[in-house]
Write a protein that holds these residues in place. Structure first.
Motif, PDB file in Angstrom:
ATOM      1  N   SER A 105       0.842  -1.183   0.000  1.00 53.66           N
ATOM      2  CA  SER A 105       0.000   0.000   0.000  1.00 53.66           C
ATOM      3  C   SER A 105       0.882   1.240   0.000  1.00 53.66           C
ATOM      4  O   SER A 105       2.102   1.165   0.216  1.00 53.66           O
ATOM      5  CB  SER A 105      -0.901   0.023   1.233  1.00 53.66           C
ATOM      6  N   GLU A 106       0.278   2.407  -0.207  1.00 51.40           N
ATOM      7  CA  GLU A 106       1.032   3.653  -0.189  1.00 51.40           C
ATOM      8  C   GLU A 106       1.749   3.846   1.140  1.00 51.40           C
ATOM      9  O   GLU A 106       2.926   4.209   1.189  1.00 51.40           O
ATOM     10  CB  GLU A 106       0.104   4.832  -0.458  1.00 51.40           C
ATOM     11  N   GLU A 108       2.552   1.521   3.355  1.00 49.60           N
ATOM     12  CA  GLU A 108       3.580   0.489   3.535  1.00 49.60           C
ATOM     13  C   GLU A 108       4.857   0.859   2.790  1.00 49.60           C
ATOM     14  O   GLU A 108       5.962   0.657   3.303  1.00 49.60           O
ATOM     15  CB  GLU A 108       3.052  -0.862   3.047  1.00 49.60           C
TER      16      GLU A 108
END
Length: 284
Positions: A105-106, A108
């Protein structure tokens, strides 16, 4: 040929880059592989045997290089990054755990990026550039590179010459890559996990890379070679790599640079106009 001041008056610029992945790409594929002693030994060969052998070769030939190191590798081998810098080469950011940004994800990706930066800061290793694991950049990756104050990325493929990207945090240089100049596609093999299935002859690989270098000398390009010490650090392969570098030096019109030094030249080149940050296509 399209001339640019980043070429420094030569026909092409060569960046020798080494992705010191060690165990990380295998552990990213599955933490249970930590229990596979053969597989872990196959990967540890890179930093433990391949890197010293490559550093000696670079010293003997008098050429600089850039080593992209995951933060996990630097943390678990505390003297590794310093040993590279002490020989006059560059250490650059290659994620923390060798997970492709496209698999995260962004948030992460942001956390992974920052975690690696913290490792290098603790070791007093100056970081100027970034390469995404598996070259799997997300659309936000250039912005993230700029946010951390880095000057370049080396993950994209929109050109065979360096270009500038205008992010909200400032301009960065993009030093493009391509699969044809990656030793993973030539040499990578493991029974499990599957990382490749063909082991090519170093003579064939040398022929391929020489042909690319000659084409790039003709067109005024960046020869951005990506090698992995656990692959190209092996004896027959490093001899082929040595012959490639010797050939480039004999040509007399190829300039070898660290990525950070090329990025400085790209960002200072008045002939290059910054491109906007790439955006995903709208389809259909």
């Amino acid at each position: 040929m399209t001339a640019g001041s980043w070429l420094g008056g030569g026909a092409a610029v060569a960046t020798l880059t080494f992705d010191v992945d060690a165990e990380t790409p295998i552990l990213a594929a599955g933490a249970h592989y930590a229990g596979h002693q053969m597989t872990m030994s196959h990967q540890s060969y890179g930093p433990d045997v391949g890197v010293p052998r490559i550093l000696d070769m670079l010293d003997e030939l008098g050429v600089p290089a850039t080593f992209f190191v995951p933060g996990w590798v630097a943390r678990n081998r505390p003297g590794l990054a310093a040993s590279i810098v002490e020989r006059g080469h560059e250490v650059a950011h290659h994620s923390y755990a060798h997970r492709a940004p496209t698999s995260m994800s962004e948030q992460e990706e942001r956390d992974d990026f920052a975690k690696a930066m913290e490792v290098f800061a603790a070791q007093r290793i100056e970081i100027r550039g970034h390469r995404a694991a598996l070259w799997g950049a997300r659309w936000q990756t250039p912005e993230l590179v700029a946010e951390h104050g880095l000057s370049y990325d080396s993950s994209l493929m929109a050109d065979d010459r360096p270009y500038r990207i205008a992010t909200a945090g400032g301009e960065i240089a993009e030093l493009p890559v391509h699969w044809s100049l990656d030793d993973w596609e030539q040499y990578a093999f493991l029974p499990e996990p599957h990382i490749g299935s063909v082991i090519e002859s170093p003579a064939k690989v040398l022929e391929l890379w020489r042909a690319e270098l000659d084409g790039m000398r003709h067109y005024g390009c960046l020869f951005n070679l990506c090698c992995h010490p656990f692959l190209s650090g092996r004896p027959g392969r490093i001899m082929a790599l040595r012959r490639l570098v010797e050939y480039a030096l004999e040509c007399g019109d190829v300039t070898f640079l660290r990525c950070r030094d090329l990025a400085d030249a790209v960002l200072a080149d008045p002939a290059l106009t910054a491109r906007p940050v790439p955006k995903p296509p709208v389809y259909p």
